[in-house]
Scaffold this active site. Structure first.
Site, PDB file in Angstrom:
ATOM      1  N   CYS A 169       0.809  -1.215   0.000  1.00  0.00           N
ATOM      2  CA  CYS A 169       0.000   0.000   0.000  1.00  0.00           C
ATOM      3  C   CYS A 169       0.843   1.266   0.000  1.00  0.00           C
ATOM      4  O   CYS A 169       0.311   2.374  -0.021  1.00  0.00           O
ATOM      5  CB  CYS A 169      -0.957  -0.035   1.178  1.00  0.00           C
ATOM      6  SG  CYS A 169      -1.920  -1.559   1.156  1.00  0.00           S
ATOM      7  N   HIS A 309      -2.505   8.256   5.830  1.00  0.00           N
ATOM      8  CA  HIS A 309      -2.753   6.915   5.291  1.00  0.00           C
ATOM      9  C   HIS A 309      -4.174   6.510   5.694  1.00  0.00           C
ATOM     10  O   HIS A 309      -4.936   6.021   4.881  1.00  0.00           O
ATOM     11  CB  HIS A 309      -1.701   5.940   5.824  1.00  0.00           C
ATOM     12  CG  HIS A 309      -1.754   4.596   5.195  1.00  0.00           C
ATOM     13  ND1 HIS A 309      -1.720   4.422   3.838  1.00  0.00           N
ATOM     14  CD2 HIS A 309      -1.868   3.344   5.745  1.00  0.00           C
ATOM     15  CE1 HIS A 309      -1.796   3.118   3.567  1.00  0.00           C
ATOM     16  NE2 HIS A 309      -1.897   2.442   4.698  1.00  0.00           N
ATOM     17  N   LYS A 341      -9.409   8.289   2.113  1.00  0.00           N
ATOM     18  CA  LYS A 341      -9.892   6.907   1.973  1.00  0.00           C
ATOM     19  C   LYS A 341     -11.307   6.767   2.515  1.00  0.00           C
ATOM     20  O   LYS A 341     -12.012   5.809   2.199  1.00  0.00           O
ATOM     21  CB  LYS A 341      -8.962   5.936   2.713  1.00  0.00           C
ATOM     22  CG  LYS A 341      -7.612   5.735   2.032  1.00  0.00           C
ATOM     23  CD  LYS A 341      -6.800   4.640   2.711  1.00  0.00           C
ATOM     24  CE  LYS A 341      -5.442   4.440   2.068  1.00  0.00           C
ATOM     25  NZ  LYS A 341      -4.466   5.502   2.366  1.00  0.00           N
ATOM     26  N   HIS A 346      -9.680   2.140   0.059  1.00  0.00           N
ATOM     27  CA  HIS A 346      -8.225   1.976   0.049  1.00  0.00           C
ATOM     28  C   HIS A 346      -7.789   1.327  -1.259  1.00  0.00           C
ATOM     29  O   HIS A 346      -8.052   0.153  -1.490  1.00  0.00           O
ATOM     30  CB  HIS A 346      -7.828   1.120   1.251  1.00  0.00           C
ATOM     31  CG  HIS A 346      -6.350   1.003   1.473  1.00  0.00           C
ATOM     32  ND1 HIS A 346      -5.419   1.587   0.648  1.00  0.00           N
ATOM     33  CD2 HIS A 346      -5.647   0.381   2.450  1.00  0.00           C
ATOM     34  CE1 HIS A 346      -4.211   1.314   1.081  1.00  0.00           C
ATOM     35  NE2 HIS A 346      -4.317   0.583   2.183  1.00  0.00           N
ATOM     36  N   PHE A 405       1.914  -3.221   3.997  1.00  0.00           N
ATOM     37  CA  PHE A 405       2.285  -4.530   4.530  1.00  0.00           C
ATOM     38  C   PHE A 405       3.773  -4.750   4.228  1.00  0.00           C
ATOM     39  O   PHE A 405       4.243  -4.453   3.133  1.00  0.00           O
ATOM     40  CB  PHE A 405       1.470  -5.652   3.851  1.00  0.00           C
ATOM     41  CG  PHE A 405       0.050  -5.813   4.362  1.00  0.00           C
ATOM     42  CD1 PHE A 405      -0.483  -4.962   5.316  1.00  0.00           C
ATOM     43  CD2 PHE A 405      -0.747  -6.851   3.882  1.00  0.00           C
ATOM     44  CE1 PHE A 405      -1.783  -5.126   5.783  1.00  0.00           C
ATOM     45  CE2 PHE A 405      -2.056  -7.026   4.344  1.00  0.00           C
ATOM     46  CZ  PHE A 405      -2.573  -6.162   5.293  1.00  0.00           C
TER      47      PHE A 405
END
Lengths: 419, 80
Positions: A169, A309, A341, A346, A405
């Site tokens: 991401c 984020h 978002k 996302h 991740f």
């Protein structure tokens, strides 16, 4: 080898393009953000009735034939179609024409989290049902993650530096940051850069759901993506692409290009902690913001806006809040922070792209997009998240955060252009 | 027409290569007239194998350069 005293070039944003769950061009996307429009709804791309999560931010009404002929569209996975479309929009917006004369000075850097999942999953079914001899010769070139960057070059003629960040991401933001370095260091005069994703597929949805990452607010999709809110229960997957044209300042000025903002900082770090969970306290994310500000030569008090984020997962939002406090100190209390978002969902590797676009538009238009669905903030989320309504205010410096991740943390810094 | 081997081949070629049906003439060359590259050709051969339930070995596939050549090969295979 040491760098000689080559002076770093200044880098400006001269064009942008966007394919998003709330609009399929820059203007529609930006107006959607300011209006607080939700792009989340029931999944229509396939039958999701057996899935725990049955909602997503799908791109609506996208016709690849507006950007590609029928044969090329057929041999291009959706994630690459989005990238090509947004790149063509961004080049047109920048009024930058690629010719034989400048082709080698224009490059492409487009990140993605997972690449061509759709074709991979379809071909897996072909393999199981019909055997190996029926697998498409286009499967591999369609699915590989770098193909958005490769095909964008093919369809625009950009022959300069070309690569692809695959940092989950954070990929879109890494791609923009890497492109920034390339222009800064004089390896290209312009870079088409950003992120793309089209991962609303059966396997991907199942995998993210099993990882307990997705919201299951299936009966109330508009309110499912609710970053920083007490009632948040996971992220909602989106899809699309956001692309910026980064250009060396003198090159942009010499052709009279419109300048949206200047890119001034790039920071990246890794938590080195866990495959999917952020390190408690958000030290890695904080260092990313600190590095980016240092790179930009900007002090925390100068930051007007942070495009967070802000995934709407239980883990991310308080951790990121804590990281912003660490990085910005007492300025964290007054800075505007929002998660777009909440509207787009996302976009995984695409998120850094469309959020970089949002941050540049905020700088250009002096307007901050909201965090929608923020009804009751989490106890550990106590910043100014620009709740529910956009805000007209001076935006001199905007930061955009992306975390992925693997523990990847990336921060981009944009500032108003001044000669 | 559509039921003949030629008609079926023309339809598949048109779909696979994204070209108008009326450009898929018997004498048309896949590579030179219809814009097929190496991957297109592989995919086209697979589609023909599936439609006519035959096997087209790689060596034979290489020699099938035109629509008519494909029809001839399939006709021969089907009547064998």
């Amino acid at each position: 080898m040491t760098m000689t005293s080559t002076e770093k070039k200044r880098v400006v944003i001269t064009g942008m393009g966007a394919i998003t769950p709330i609009g399929n061009d820059l203007e529609a996307y930006w107006q959607g953000l300011l209006a607080g429009k939700s792009g989340i709804g029931p999944i229509t791309l396939f039958d999701a009735s057996k899935h725990k999560c049955r909602i997503a931010g799908e791109v609506k009404g996208f016709d690849p034939l507006e950007y590609l002929d029928a044969k090329d569209a057929k041999r291009t996975d959706r994630f690459a179609q989005f990238a090509i479309a947004a790149s063509k929009q961004a080049l047109a917006d920048a009024k930058l024409t690629i010719t034989d004369l400048n082709a080698e000075q224009v490059g492409v850097m487009i990140g993605t989290g997972v690449g061509g999942l759709k074709v991979m999953e379809e071909q897996q079914s072909v393999y199981i049902n019909k055997g190996p001899s029926r697998c498409s010769p286009f499967m591999v070139p369609m699915m590989i993650a770098n193909m958005a960057a490769g095909l964008t070059a093919i369809h625009t003629g950009a022959k300069g530096p070309n690569s692809c960040a695959v940092t989950a991401c954070a990929a879109g933001s890494n791609a923009i940051g890497d492109a920034f370095r390339i222009v800064q260091n004089g390896y290209a005069q312009a870079m088409i850069c950003g992120g793309t994703e089209a991962a609303i597929t059966p396997l991907s949805l199942a995998g993210f759901a099993s990882a307990r990452a997705l919201s299951t607010r299936n009966d109330d999709p508009d309110h499912a993506s609710r970053p920083f809110d007490k009632g948040r229960d996971g992220f909602v997957m989106g899809e699309g692409a956001g692309i910026l044209v980064l250009e060396e300042l003198e090159h942009a000025l010499s052709r009279g290009a419109r300048i949206y903002a200047e890119m001034v900082g790039y920071g990246m770090t890794c938590d080195a902690y866990h495959m999917t969970a952020p390190v408690p306290g958000g030290a890695g994310a904080a260092r990313s913001m600190e590095f980016a500000l240092k790179d930009a030569g900007i002090s925390p008090s100068e930051v007007s806006y942070v495009n967070a984020h802000g995934t709407s997962t239980p883990a991310n939002d308080p951790t990121e809040t804590s990281a912003i406090k660490t990085a910005l100190g007492k300025s964290a209390k007054t800075v505007a922070v929002s998660s777009t978002k909440s509207m787009t969902g996302h976009l995984l590797g695409g998120s850094g792209g469309i959020e970089g676009v949002a941050a540049c538009m905020a700088v250009s238009k002096d307007h901050v997009p909201p965090t929608i669905n923020l009804q009751e903030p989490d106890d550990d989320c106590d910043l100014d998240y620009v709740p529910n309504h956009s805000r007209a205010q001076t935006v001199d410096v905007a930061m955009s955060n992306s975390f992925g991740f693997g523990g990847h943390n990336v921060t981009l810094v944009f500032r108003k252009y001044r000669s | 027409m559509a039921d003949t081997i030629l008609g079926k081949v023309q339809k598949i070629v048109s779909e696979q290569l994204g070209v108008d049906l009326d450009t898929v003439k018997p004498e048309a060359s896949f590579a030179n007239d219809l814009g097929a590259d190496s991957l297109d050709t592989v995919e086209l051969v697979m589609a023909l194998e599936e439609e006519f339930d035959i096997e087209i070995p790689d060596e034979a596939a290489e020699s099938i350069g035109t629509v008519q050549a494909a029809v001839d090969f399939i006709t021969e295979k089907s009547s064998a």
